[in-house]
Design a protein around this motif. Structure first.
Motif, PDB file in Angstrom:
ATOM      1  N   THR A  34     -11.713  13.275 -14.615  1.00  0.00           N
ATOM      2  CA  THR A  34     -10.486  13.678 -15.307  1.00  0.00           C
ATOM      3  C   THR A  34      -9.465  12.546 -15.429  1.00  0.00           C
ATOM      4  O   THR A  34      -8.624  12.572 -16.324  1.00  0.00           O
ATOM      5  CB  THR A  34      -9.819  14.864 -14.585  1.00  0.00           C
ATOM      6  OG1 THR A  34      -9.569  14.527 -13.212  1.00  0.00           O
ATOM      7  CG2 THR A  34     -10.704  16.096 -14.652  1.00  0.00           C
ATOM      8  N   LYS A 109     -12.664  20.885 -11.146  1.00  0.00           N
ATOM      9  CA  LYS A 109     -12.296  20.183 -12.375  1.00  0.00           C
ATOM     10  C   LYS A 109     -11.361  21.038 -13.233  1.00  0.00           C
ATOM     11  O   LYS A 109     -10.376  20.527 -13.799  1.00  0.00           O
ATOM     12  CB  LYS A 109     -13.550  19.832 -13.179  1.00  0.00           C
ATOM     13  CG  LYS A 109     -13.243  19.098 -14.476  1.00  0.00           C
ATOM     14  CD  LYS A 109     -14.486  18.998 -15.336  1.00  0.00           C
ATOM     15  CE  LYS A 109     -14.123  18.482 -16.722  1.00  0.00           C
ATOM     16  NZ  LYS A 109     -15.251  18.526 -17.656  1.00  0.00           N
ATOM     17  N   LEU A 113      -7.586  19.921 -14.391  1.00  0.00           N
ATOM     18  CA  LEU A 113      -7.168  19.860 -15.797  1.00  0.00           C
ATOM     19  C   LEU A 113      -5.964  20.755 -16.091  1.00  0.00           C
ATOM     20  O   LEU A 113      -5.265  20.556 -17.088  1.00  0.00           O
ATOM     21  CB  LEU A 113      -8.339  20.259 -16.706  1.00  0.00           C
ATOM     22  CG  LEU A 113      -9.507  19.269 -16.767  1.00  0.00           C
ATOM     23  CD1 LEU A 113     -10.653  19.851 -17.590  1.00  0.00           C
ATOM     24  CD2 LEU A 113      -9.057  17.936 -17.352  1.00  0.00           C
TER      25      LEU A 113
END
Length: 219
Positions: A34, A109, A113
């Motif tokens: 990311t 993840k 985000l």
């Protein structure tokens, strides 16, 4: 085959260790994916998610190839420890960690985000390093997603069967977990014994999944 708490205790131990290892790896992988411009991102993530779709026997076979006595890794481990990793508790932990990683990675993840980029940008302006932002901003703000990933990962590791059976075996009082104990009980015609382990597994999984739903409601 007689009733024993050993498979339950071992399943908890394997799940706990595999979850800790996978959590560390998943956090680092999610942070890398990311925060960095990773070349061939799609290919890398496809590799990450392979354990979700591959048959457990394929995963077990690949672990045997990688860690077997004839492989460079296997030979190095035997040279360092004096014994093979196959058919050991360590093998059960490795198998569980491999299977759990995609679930943990995806959840973490998603949490990363969801963090407001303006907050991260302000931290960078103030001179915060990437690692400090990860520890003090990204992880705390992603807590619910991380917790969901940890619970799902732990539950999945507790119930891992196929890869564990191939790589760690089903040795009573040594590498026998709850899923493999159920398999052996059914194979030997001990349905009542299988039911005991099945009910323990269902009850434990239900409690953990209920915890996830409660966490999401509060969110």
């Amino acid at each position: 085959m007689e009733w024993s708490w050993y498979p339950v205790q071992l399943s908890f131990f394997v799940a706990a260790v595999a979850t800790i290892i996978t959590f560390i790896l998943a956090v680092l992988a999610a942070f890398w994916m990311t925060e960095r411009k990773v070349r061939s991102r799609v290919v890398v993530e496809t590799i990450f998610f392979l354990p979700l779709v591959l048959p457990p026997t394929v995963i077990g076979f690949m672990l045997i190839i990688i860690f077997g006595s004839n492989s460079p890794v296997g030979k190095a481990i035997e040279w360092l420890t004096g014994s093979s990793v196959m058919f050991t508790v360590t093998a059960a932990v490795i198998a569980a960690a491999v299977v759990v990683f995609p679930l943990m990675y995806q959840s973490i993840k998603t949490g990363f985000l969801s963090v407001d980029q303006n907050v991260l940008g302000a931290a960078k302006v103030d001179g915060a390093s990437d690692w400090k932002m990860l520890a003090l901003i990204t992880i705390p703000l992603s807590f619910r997603s991380i917790l969901t990933g940890v619970i799902l990962g732990f539950t999945r590791a507790f119930g891992e069967f196929g890869a564990t059976l191939m790589f760690a075996g089903n040795i009573p009082e040594h590498t026998q977990t709850v899923p493999t104990a159920i398999y052996l009980a059914i194979e030997s015609g001990q349905t009542n014994l299988a039911w005991y382990y099945v009910l323990i597994s269902i009850s434990f999984s239900f409690i953990l999944l209920l915890g996830i739903n409660q966490t999401r409601k509060r969110g």
